[in-house]
Design a protein around this motif. Sequence first.
Motif, PDB file in Angstrom:
ATOM      1  N   ILE A  76      16.778 -61.459   6.102  1.00 14.22           N
ATOM      2  CA  ILE A  76      15.926 -60.307   5.804  1.00 14.22           C
ATOM      3  C   ILE A  76      14.524 -60.797   5.479  1.00 14.22           C
ATOM      4  O   ILE A  76      14.347 -61.711   4.666  1.00 14.22           O
ATOM      5  CB  ILE A  76      16.453 -59.508   4.597  1.00 14.22           C
ATOM      6  CG1 ILE A  76      17.896 -59.055   4.823  1.00 14.22           C
ATOM      7  CG2 ILE A  76      15.556 -58.307   4.303  1.00 14.22           C
ATOM      8  CD1 ILE A  76      18.619 -58.657   3.542  1.00 14.22           C
ATOM      9  N   SER A  77      13.535 -60.187   6.109  1.00 19.76           N
ATOM     10  CA  SER A  77      12.134 -60.440   5.760  1.00 19.76           C
ATOM     11  C   SER A  77      11.534 -59.116   5.311  1.00 19.76           C
ATOM     12  O   SER A  77      11.463 -58.159   6.095  1.00 19.76           O
ATOM     13  CB  SER A  77      11.363 -60.988   6.964  1.00 19.76           C
ATOM     14  OG  SER A  77       9.979 -61.119   6.665  1.00 19.76           O
ATOM     15  N   PHE A  78      11.114 -59.048   4.067  1.00 19.13           N
ATOM     16  CA  PHE A  78      10.569 -57.812   3.493  1.00 19.13           C
ATOM     17  C   PHE A  78       9.150 -58.078   3.033  1.00 19.13           C
ATOM     18  O   PHE A  78       8.917 -58.901   2.154  1.00 19.13           O
ATOM     19  CB  PHE A  78      11.426 -57.342   2.322  1.00 19.13           C
ATOM     20  CG  PHE A  78      11.059 -55.963   1.815  1.00 19.13           C
ATOM     21  CD1 PHE A  78      11.776 -54.856   2.229  1.00 19.13           C
ATOM     22  CD2 PHE A  78       9.995 -55.776   0.950  1.00 19.13           C
ATOM     23  CE1 PHE A  78      11.440 -53.573   1.786  1.00 19.13           C
ATOM     24  CE2 PHE A  78       9.646 -54.512   0.498  1.00 19.13           C
ATOM     25  CZ  PHE A  78      10.367 -53.417   0.920  1.00 19.13           C
ATOM     26  N   ASN A  79       8.192 -57.362   3.615  1.00 17.35           N
ATOM     27  CA  ASN A  79       6.793 -57.554   3.268  1.00 17.35           C
ATOM     28  C   ASN A  79       6.309 -56.389   2.412  1.00 17.35           C
ATOM     29  O   ASN A  79       6.294 -55.242   2.868  1.00 17.35           O
ATOM     30  CB  ASN A  79       5.944 -57.667   4.541  1.00 17.35           C
ATOM     31  CG  ASN A  79       4.516 -58.110   4.253  1.00 17.35           C
ATOM     32  OD1 ASN A  79       3.963 -57.817   3.203  1.00 17.35           O
ATOM     33  ND2 ASN A  79       3.913 -58.804   5.196  1.00 17.35           N
ATOM     34  N   ALA A  80       5.917 -56.686   1.186  1.00 17.18           N
ATOM     35  CA  ALA A  80       5.422 -55.655   0.263  1.00 17.18           C
ATOM     36  C   ALA A  80       4.023 -55.999  -0.228  1.00 17.18           C
ATOM     37  O   ALA A  80       3.661 -55.678  -1.356  1.00 17.18           O
ATOM     38  CB  ALA A  80       6.370 -55.511  -0.923  1.00 17.18           C
ATOM     39  N   VAL A  81       3.225 -56.629   0.629  1.00 16.66           N
ATOM     40  CA  VAL A  81       1.885 -57.027   0.192  1.00 16.66           C
ATOM     41  C   VAL A  81       1.004 -55.803  -0.043  1.00 16.66           C
ATOM     42  O   VAL A  81       1.205 -54.738   0.549  1.00 16.66           O
ATOM     43  CB  VAL A  81       1.201 -57.948   1.225  1.00 16.66           C
ATOM     44  CG1 VAL A  81       1.981 -59.226   1.392  1.00 16.66           C
ATOM     45  CG2 VAL A  81       1.005 -57.237   2.559  1.00 16.66           C
ATOM     46  N   GLY A  82       0.036 -55.954  -0.908  1.00 14.25           N
ATOM     47  CA  GLY A  82      -0.901 -54.870  -1.188  1.00 14.25           C
ATOM     48  C   GLY A  82      -2.273 -55.450  -1.500  1.00 14.25           C
ATOM     49  O   GLY A  82      -2.411 -56.640  -1.792  1.00 14.25           O
ATOM     50  N   ILE A  83      -3.295 -54.607  -1.407  1.00 15.78           N
ATOM     51  CA  ILE A  83      -4.642 -55.048  -1.751  1.00 15.78           C
ATOM     52  C   ILE A  83      -5.260 -54.043  -2.711  1.00 15.78           C
ATOM     53  O   ILE A  83      -4.888 -52.877  -2.732  1.00 15.78           O
ATOM     54  CB  ILE A  83      -5.537 -55.201  -0.501  1.00 15.78           C
ATOM     55  CG1 ILE A  83      -5.582 -53.888   0.310  1.00 15.78           C
ATOM     56  CG2 ILE A  83      -5.050 -56.336   0.364  1.00 15.78           C
ATOM     57  CD1 ILE A  83      -6.493 -53.958   1.503  1.00 15.78           C
ATOM     58  N   ARG A  84      -6.200 -54.520  -3.519  1.00 17.47           N
ATOM     59  CA  ARG A  84      -6.881 -53.641  -4.464  1.00 17.47           C
ATOM     60  C   ARG A  84      -7.640 -52.562  -3.712  1.00 17.47           C
ATOM     61  O   ARG A  84      -8.219 -52.805  -2.663  1.00 17.47           O
ATOM     62  CB  ARG A  84      -7.850 -54.450  -5.323  1.00 17.47           C
ATOM     63  CG  ARG A  84      -7.198 -55.406  -6.299  1.00 17.47           C
ATOM     64  CD  ARG A  84      -6.461 -54.671  -7.414  1.00 17.47           C
ATOM     65  NE  ARG A  84      -7.320 -53.772  -8.163  1.00 17.47           N
ATOM     66  CZ  ARG A  84      -8.112 -54.131  -9.169  1.00 17.47           C
ATOM     67  NH1 ARG A  84      -8.167 -55.395  -9.549  1.00 17.47           N
ATOM     68  NH2 ARG A  84      -8.840 -53.230  -9.812  1.00 17.47           N
ATOM     69  N   ASN A  85      -7.646 -51.354  -4.264  1.00 22.86           N
ATOM     70  CA  ASN A  85      -8.238 -50.215  -3.579  1.00 22.86           C
ATOM     71  C   ASN A  85      -9.501 -49.686  -4.255  1.00 22.86           C
ATOM     72  O   ASN A  85      -9.971 -48.600  -3.924  1.00 22.86           O
ATOM     73  CB  ASN A  85      -7.217 -49.077  -3.499  1.00 22.86           C
ATOM     74  CG  ASN A  85      -6.113 -49.375  -2.510  1.00 22.86           C
ATOM     75  OD1 ASN A  85      -6.291 -49.233  -1.314  1.00 22.86           O
ATOM     76  ND2 ASN A  85      -4.973 -49.806  -3.016  1.00 22.86           N
ATOM     77  N   THR A  86     -10.070 -50.428  -5.160  1.00 24.24           N
ATOM     78  CA  THR A  86     -11.170 -49.881  -5.962  1.00 24.24           C
ATOM     79  C   THR A  86     -12.389 -49.477  -5.142  1.00 24.24           C
ATOM     80  O   THR A  86     -13.157 -48.605  -5.560  1.00 24.24           O
ATOM     81  CB  THR A  86     -11.598 -50.903  -7.032  1.00 24.24           C
ATOM     82  OG1 THR A  86     -11.837 -52.171  -6.388  1.00 24.24           O
ATOM     83  CG2 THR A  86     -10.531 -51.062  -8.086  1.00 24.24           C
ATOM     84  N   THR A  87     -12.601 -50.088  -4.000  1.00 23.68           N
ATOM     85  CA  THR A  87     -13.745 -49.712  -3.163  1.00 23.68           C
ATOM     86  C   THR A  87     -13.311 -49.189  -1.800  1.00 23.68           C
ATOM     87  O   THR A  87     -14.154 -48.937  -0.933  1.00 23.68           O
ATOM     88  CB  THR A  87     -14.683 -50.918  -2.939  1.00 23.68           C
ATOM     89  OG1 THR A  87     -13.971 -51.957  -2.257  1.00 23.68           O
ATOM     90  CG2 THR A  87     -15.201 -51.457  -4.255  1.00 23.68           C
ATOM     91  N   LEU A  88     -12.008 -49.024  -1.597  1.00 24.42           N
ATOM     92  CA  LEU A  88     -11.501 -48.653  -0.273  1.00 24.42           C
ATOM     93  C   LEU A  88     -11.145 -47.183  -0.163  1.00 24.42           C
ATOM     94  O   LEU A  88     -11.073 -46.637   0.941  1.00 24.42           O
ATOM     95  CB  LEU A  88     -10.260 -49.493   0.060  1.00 24.42           C
ATOM     96  CG  LEU A  88     -10.439 -51.008   0.021  1.00 24.42           C
ATOM     97  CD1 LEU A  88      -9.121 -51.704   0.375  1.00 24.42           C
ATOM     98  CD2 LEU A  88     -11.545 -51.450   0.961  1.00 24.42           C
ATOM     99  N   GLN A  89     -10.888 -46.530  -1.295  1.00 30.70           N
ATOM    100  CA  GLN A  89     -10.530 -45.122  -1.296  1.00 30.70           C
ATOM    101  C   GLN A  89     -11.413 -44.362  -2.285  1.00 30.70           C
ATOM    102  O   GLN A  89     -12.089 -44.950  -3.115  1.00 30.70           O
ATOM    103  CB  GLN A  89      -9.058 -44.932  -1.672  1.00 30.70           C
ATOM    104  CG  GLN A  89      -8.080 -45.531  -0.679  1.00 30.70           C
ATOM    105  CD  GLN A  89      -6.649 -45.174  -1.025  1.00 30.70           C
ATOM    106  OE1 GLN A  89      -6.332 -44.032  -1.332  1.00 30.70           O
ATOM    107  NE2 GLN A  89      -5.762 -46.151  -0.961  1.00 30.70           N
ATOM    108  N   GLY A  90     -11.358 -43.042  -2.172  1.00 27.57           N
ATOM    109  CA  GLY A  90     -12.152 -42.219  -3.070  1.00 27.57           C
ATOM    110  C   GLY A  90     -13.607 -42.116  -2.667  1.00 27.57           C
ATOM    111  O   GLY A  90     -14.435 -41.600  -3.424  1.00 27.57           O
ATOM    112  N   VAL A  91     -13.916 -42.607  -1.454  1.00 23.91           N
ATOM    113  CA  VAL A  91     -15.284 -42.589  -0.944  1.00 23.91           C
ATOM    114  C   VAL A  91     -15.271 -41.968   0.453  1.00 23.91           C
ATOM    115  O   VAL A  91     -14.439 -42.335   1.283  1.00 23.91           O
ATOM    116  CB  VAL A  91     -15.875 -44.020  -0.853  1.00 23.91           C
ATOM    117  CG1 VAL A  91     -17.296 -43.976  -0.307  1.00 23.91           C
ATOM    118  CG2 VAL A  91     -15.820 -44.710  -2.204  1.00 23.91           C
ATOM    119  N   PRO A  92     -16.156 -41.020   0.762  1.00 30.55           N
ATOM    120  CA  PRO A  92     -16.202 -40.458   2.110  1.00 30.55           C
ATOM    121  C   PRO A  92     -16.442 -41.542   3.159  1.00 30.55           C
ATOM    122  O   PRO A  92     -17.183 -42.505   2.912  1.00 30.55           O
ATOM    123  CB  PRO A  92     -17.386 -39.481   2.051  1.00 30.55           C
ATOM    124  CG  PRO A  92     -17.509 -39.127   0.603  1.00 30.55           C
ATOM    125  CD  PRO A  92     -17.124 -40.373  -0.143  1.00 30.55           C
TER     126      PRO A  92
END
Length: 263
Positions: free
Chosen positions: A85-101
Amino acid sequence: MMLKDKVAVIYGAGGAVGGAVAHAFAREGAKLFLTGRNRAAVDALAKEITSAEGSAQAAEVDALDEEAINAHLQSVIDTVGRIDISFNAVGIRNTTLQGVPVVQQALDQFLLPIATYTKSYFLTARAAARRMAEKKSGVIMTVTSTPSRIGIPLMGGVGPAMAAVEALTRNLSAELVPQGIRVVGLRPHGMPESGTIKEVFGLHAKAWGISWDQFHELIASRTHGRRLPTLVEMANVAAFIASDQASAMTGTVVNMSLGSLDD
């Protein structure tokens, strides 16, 4: 136990999703090889699992580093002889990626989630598939979110990134199933226990001029049960999907939106 003696590699194990899945896999009898960029968090998780009589080894692996991924998987092969089984749950910080038009975003802001998620899932899936093919058996798992299918404002490149990972999931399945390898995705709705989701909800709440609680209630109100799924619920589904009991499931993304997204 659904995963008794299965060998599972988890990327991003130090995060909330990876940690929840690791506990579920361990409970079902899997032998875990936990990886992440934050070695302290991965070590702590491995200690929790072994203290509960599970099997877990920790390693520091950047899931965007091809050499590190391959070296680690080779060490797993050298230790136990296979990867199930290979399970990828990587994530990145979203402080400048969302909440902006989108019209206010710089190109690199928009492209960052697309490049990061697709690169990581491609590298980890390819490395696992090459080794699983030798045994003609294995399961590769991806994790996305509902913006892959729903138009949501202020998501920047995150929605396109999730859609790209789901397309990769389907295409990998079409190529790998003849070699005995299943590829399945999970698409949970926002799980507010996760630190990442708390951060994202906060960004959107601020952009909309409402409180975190109000934004949470707004998102939850769109589900059939007027609530959001939990990490435990997501992890339990992941354990089933990874097991032989789900042998007919491949080339699909499991909808865990509690009805907010109709299939």
